[in-house]
Enzyme design. Structure first.
Site, mmCIF file in Angstrom:
data_model
loop_
_atom_site.group_PDB
_atom_site.id
_atom_site.type_symbol
_atom_site.label_atom_id
_atom_site.label_comp_id
_atom_site.label_asym_id
_atom_site.label_seq_id
_atom_site.Cartn_x
_atom_site.Cartn_y
_atom_site.Cartn_z
ATOM 1 C CE LYS A 246 -4.060 1.987 2.045
ATOM 2 N NZ LYS A 246 -3.768 3.143 1.903
ATOM 3 N NE ARG A 266 -9.783 8.871 -2.626
ATOM 4 C CZ ARG A 266 -9.564 8.086 -1.840
ATOM 5 N NH1 ARG A 266 -8.802 7.637 -1.438
ATOM 6 N NH2 ARG A 266 -10.691 7.728 -1.068
ATOM 7 C CD GLU A 296 -1.782 5.793 -3.993
ATOM 8 O OE1 GLU A 296 -2.760 5.393 -4.560
ATOM 9 O OE2 GLU A 296 -1.721 6.269 -2.792
ATOM 10 N NE ARG A 412 -14.538 3.495 2.491
ATOM 11 C CZ ARG A 412 -13.382 3.860 2.149
ATOM 12 N NH1 ARG A 412 -12.235 3.205 2.431
ATOM 13 N NH2 ARG A 412 -13.139 5.209 1.900
ATOM 14 C CE LYS A 418 -8.760 1.941 4.342
ATOM 15 N NZ LYS A 418 -8.939 3.235 4.363
HETATM 16 P P1 ATP Z 1 -6.293 5.627 3.294
HETATM 17 O O1 ATP Z 1 -6.670 6.974 4.007
HETATM 18 O O2 ATP Z 1 -6.053 4.536 4.057
HETATM 19 O O3 ATP Z 1 -5.353 5.737 2.151
HETATM 20 P P2 ATP Z 1 -8.606 6.189 1.803
HETATM 21 O O4 ATP Z 1 -9.866 6.285 2.328
HETATM 22 O O5 ATP Z 1 -8.014 7.128 1.117
HETATM 23 O O6 ATP Z 1 -7.716 5.386 2.714
HETATM 24 P P3 ATP Z 1 -9.024 3.783 0.541
HETATM 25 O O7 ATP Z 1 -9.839 3.358 -0.504
HETATM 26 O O8 ATP Z 1 -9.796 3.021 1.833
HETATM 27 O O9 ATP Z 1 -8.893 5.116 0.504
HETATM 28 O O10 ATP Z 1 -7.556 3.198 0.744
HETATM 29 C C1 ATP Z 1 -7.097 2.760 -0.433
HETATM 30 C C2 ATP Z 1 -6.320 3.854 -0.998
HETATM 31 O O11 ATP Z 1 -4.960 3.396 -1.095
HETATM 32 C C3 ATP Z 1 -6.416 3.966 -2.650
HETATM 33 O O12 ATP Z 1 -7.517 5.081 -2.854
HETATM 34 C C4 ATP Z 1 -5.162 4.423 -3.043
HETATM 35 O O13 ATP Z 1 -5.159 5.672 -3.052
HETATM 36 C C5 ATP Z 1 -3.931 3.674 -2.127
HETATM 37 N N1 ATP Z 1 -3.311 2.645 -2.456
HETATM 38 C C6 ATP Z 1 -1.843 2.583 -2.270
HETATM 39 N N2 ATP Z 1 -1.426 1.417 -2.901
HETATM 40 C C7 ATP Z 1 -2.439 0.706 -3.374
HETATM 41 C C8 ATP Z 1 -2.560 -0.512 -4.061
HETATM 42 N N3 ATP Z 1 -1.534 -1.217 -4.023
HETATM 43 N N4 ATP Z 1 -3.931 -0.902 -4.376
HETATM 44 C C9 ATP Z 1 -4.936 0.003 -4.249
HETATM 45 N N5 ATP Z 1 -4.989 1.103 -3.433
HETATM 46 C C10 ATP Z 1 -3.623 1.705 -3.286
#
Ligand code: ATP
Length: 572
Positions: A246, A266, A296, A412, A418
């Site tokens: 991540k 996004r 990313e 979601r 995650k």
């Molecule tokens: P966070 O604050 O944990 O980043 P978030 O609410 O912004 O969470 P989530 O969709 O819940 O977003 O967490 C996934 C986010 O992590 C994705 O939107 C992306 O920006 C990021 N990310 C980083 N590495 C990856 C990956 N390998 N695959 C998917 N998403 C990833």
């Protein structure tokens, strides 16, 4: 249809804070419009003239609008300014000066003129915008003038969210709210509320089944659920999993069409101009007719070591881009492929999407495939090892993805999980909260806010519920900048979308998102998150501290009350 009818709808919406009432009002209205008018209504309800990804903004300056009002109603500027001081709102000023008259304006006329205003750019554009606005105000009745002025200023604030509109559309099309899920699926692919309304009303329910991604139109991104423990993975996923780094950067969707490439954030902003380096590498190294990719972008140092998100944010700029390309180099880690050579891959399993992705990407200095390994969801030791490896790589944890899952746009889902390092270190996770109020500081903080009142979003109710007050964690510089950063969101009264018993010194429109950490969740007599359910009080966060701004998130993408309830239940 006459614009007067839309202005009357605006007035009714303004008066209510009930989402259910708003849905009914919009539903009744849409029953009377043509599909074309429904499309324009979808935009105008939000004070927009196009979907977000087109980046067409109205947002005229107050000064210019004052001049346009003066010109339209043959008043001198001083008088308009005086009225503005008295009434506090330029929409009300225009309303007080316009004369009642039989309505002549069609919705389409107003829309066309607003669009012209937004599109007029370059030398002499301010004068032209002013003229167009003055002419349309001259033709307006008081109510019409009020809402036209608020639209051009970007202060319409009716409170009807995208989801409110989709519920209303569902009631028109399906006779109940049942169809909202289907409409939302279509919206997640087209990212254009107007287009969804048009398609649904013009072509009917059947047309909703066959919606395909469109190159150049951002697809709403699939999101992940958080897990606090590796054990939770097997409770949610049975299939083989991808355990992927991540990365702590910005999610970017790249649309490749021949030689043309567009990058979307996004929030669906077109951020192509900010990454000429990525564009160049994509052009050189991906040889396909067309594709939609996701990954990313992360800032890196000279040795390719990954740097935190805050460093990357310095690339978010209008000017000096080429200087910053050198100053802050980046890498784009790709992890998904949604469309390839005319084929829609959204409904293909992730393992197939990944295979195809790997077949078209050649690793370069700036582009590579996100690192992952394939595991069984029951193999906790291996997942733990991959997690530690991911931290070593500079990631903030791992993403765990069901290898058989389709791409659930905008959802979601429990197909992507995650697991972050913070979850291990801290008692609770981080939260993305929306700033709703400011409390003046004293002493060292006398020129800024001592704390900010922040809220969680409830998408079911379309409301923001107060969650905690954040005063810690800011650097001196951030503290000093708070009033400047928040100034444009100041409003005189509490937004009708906000539920709070605390009265801060200043109310803000719920727009700005920040990430916070805290010690634990508690029940508070003053905060309002899920108060109806919990009765004794609302869920609140103790000892919160600021982590970072999340300008990459819209308020509707903030942490929801439902997510926090799940965490609260687990921690009981
Ligand atoms: P966070 O604050 O944990 O980043 P978030 O609410 O912004 O969470 P989530 O969709 O819940 O977003 O967490 C996934 C986010 O992590 C994705 O939107 C992306 O920006 C990021 N990310 C980083 N590495 C990856 C990956 N390998 N695959 C998917 N998403 C990833």
């Amino acid at each position: 249809m006459k614009f007067k009818e839309l202005a009357e709808l605006f007035q009714q919406l303004e008066k209510t804070s009930s989402n259910l009432k708003m849905i009914d009002l919009i539903c009744d209205f849409l029953k009377k419009t043509t599909p074309e008018e429904a499309k324009l209504t979808a935009y105008l309800l939000q004070g927009k003239i196009a979907p977000d990804y087109k980046g067409l903004e109205l947002g005229l300056a107050e000064k210019l609008v004052i001049k346009a009002i003066a010109l339209a109603f043959q008043q001198d500027v001083g008088k308009v300014e005086k009225l503005f001081k008295e009434l506090g709102d330029l929409g009300d000023v225009a309303k007080s000066l316009a004369k009642e008259k039989p309505s002549s304006l069609e919705i389409q006329d107003v829309f066309n003129d607003l669009k012209k205003i937004a599109l007029t750019q370059g030398k002499g554009s301010q004068e032209k915008k002013l003229e167009i606005l003055a002419i349309i105000l001259k033709k307006s009745s008081p109510l019409e003038a009020k809402y036209i002025v608020r639209s051009v200023l970007g202060t319409l604030r009716l409170g009807a969210s995208d989801m409110t509109f989709l519920y209303a559309l569902s009631k028109v099309l399906f006779g109940s709210k049942e169809g909202k899920k289907k409409l939302e699926e279509v919206f997640n692919i087209l990212s254009d509320l107007g287009e969804v309304a048009y398609l649904a009303l013009k072509k009917g329910k059947k047309a909703l089944e066959k919606v395909e991604p469109i190159l150049g139109v951002p697809i709403r991104m699939m999101l992940a659920q958080r897990v606090k423990d590796i054990k939770e993975i097997k409770e949610n996923i049975e299939n083989e999993i991808f355990v992927e780094v991540k990365y702590d950067g910005e999610r970017i969707q790249a649309h490749l069409d021949g030689n043309e490439i567009i990058l979307f954030s996004r929030r669906h902003e077109n951020i192509t101009n900010q990454f000429p380096d990525i564009i160049e590498d994509l052009k050189k190294n991906i040889k396909v007719k067309n594709a939609i990719l996701e990954g990313e972008v992360v800032a890196v140092d000279k040795d390719g070591k990954l740097l935190p998100f805050q460093v990357l944010m310095q690339r978010r700029r209008k000017y000096d881009i080429h200087e910053y390309v050198k100053k802050i180099p980046v890498k784009y880690f790709l992890f998904d492929l949604l469309y390839l050579n005319g084929e829609n891959l959204l409904y293909k399993p992730l393992k197939e999407r990944k295979q195809k992705l790997e077949s078209i990407i050649k690793k370069t200095e700036k582009i590579e495939i996100a690192k992952y390994s394939v595991c069984s969801p029951t193999n906790e030791d291996e997942i733990e090892r991959e997690f530690l490896n991911a931290l070593k790589e500079g990631g903030e944890g791992v993403m765990i993805k069901d290898s058989n899952s389709v791409y659930e746009s905008g959802v979601r889902a429990w197909r992507w999980l995650k697991f972050k390092k913070d979850y291990k270190e801290e008692l609770v996770d981080t939260f993305d909260v929306v700033v709703i109020g400011g409390i003046y500081g004293t002493g060292k903080r006398s020129k800024t806010y001592g704390s900010l009142l922040v809220a969680l979003y409830d998408p079911e109710k379309n409301k923001y519920f107060s969650f905690t007050k954040v005063g810690a964690g800011f650097t001196d510089e951030e503290l000093e900048n708070l009033p400047k950063k928040l100034k444009k969101y100041e409003i005189k009264e509490k937004s009708k979308l906000v539920e709070s018993q605390i009265e801060p010194d200043v109310w803000f429109e719920p727009k700005v998102v920040m990430e916070i950490k805290g010690a634990d969740l508690t029940i508070s007599p003053v905060h309002t998150v899920l108060r109806e359910k919990i009765k004794k009080g609302g869920i609140a966060l103790r000892f919160p501290r600021f982590v970072r701004w999340r300008d990459d998130k819209s308020p509707e993408q903030a942490t929801t009350v439902q997510e926090v309830f799940q965490i609260y239940k687990k921690n009981l």
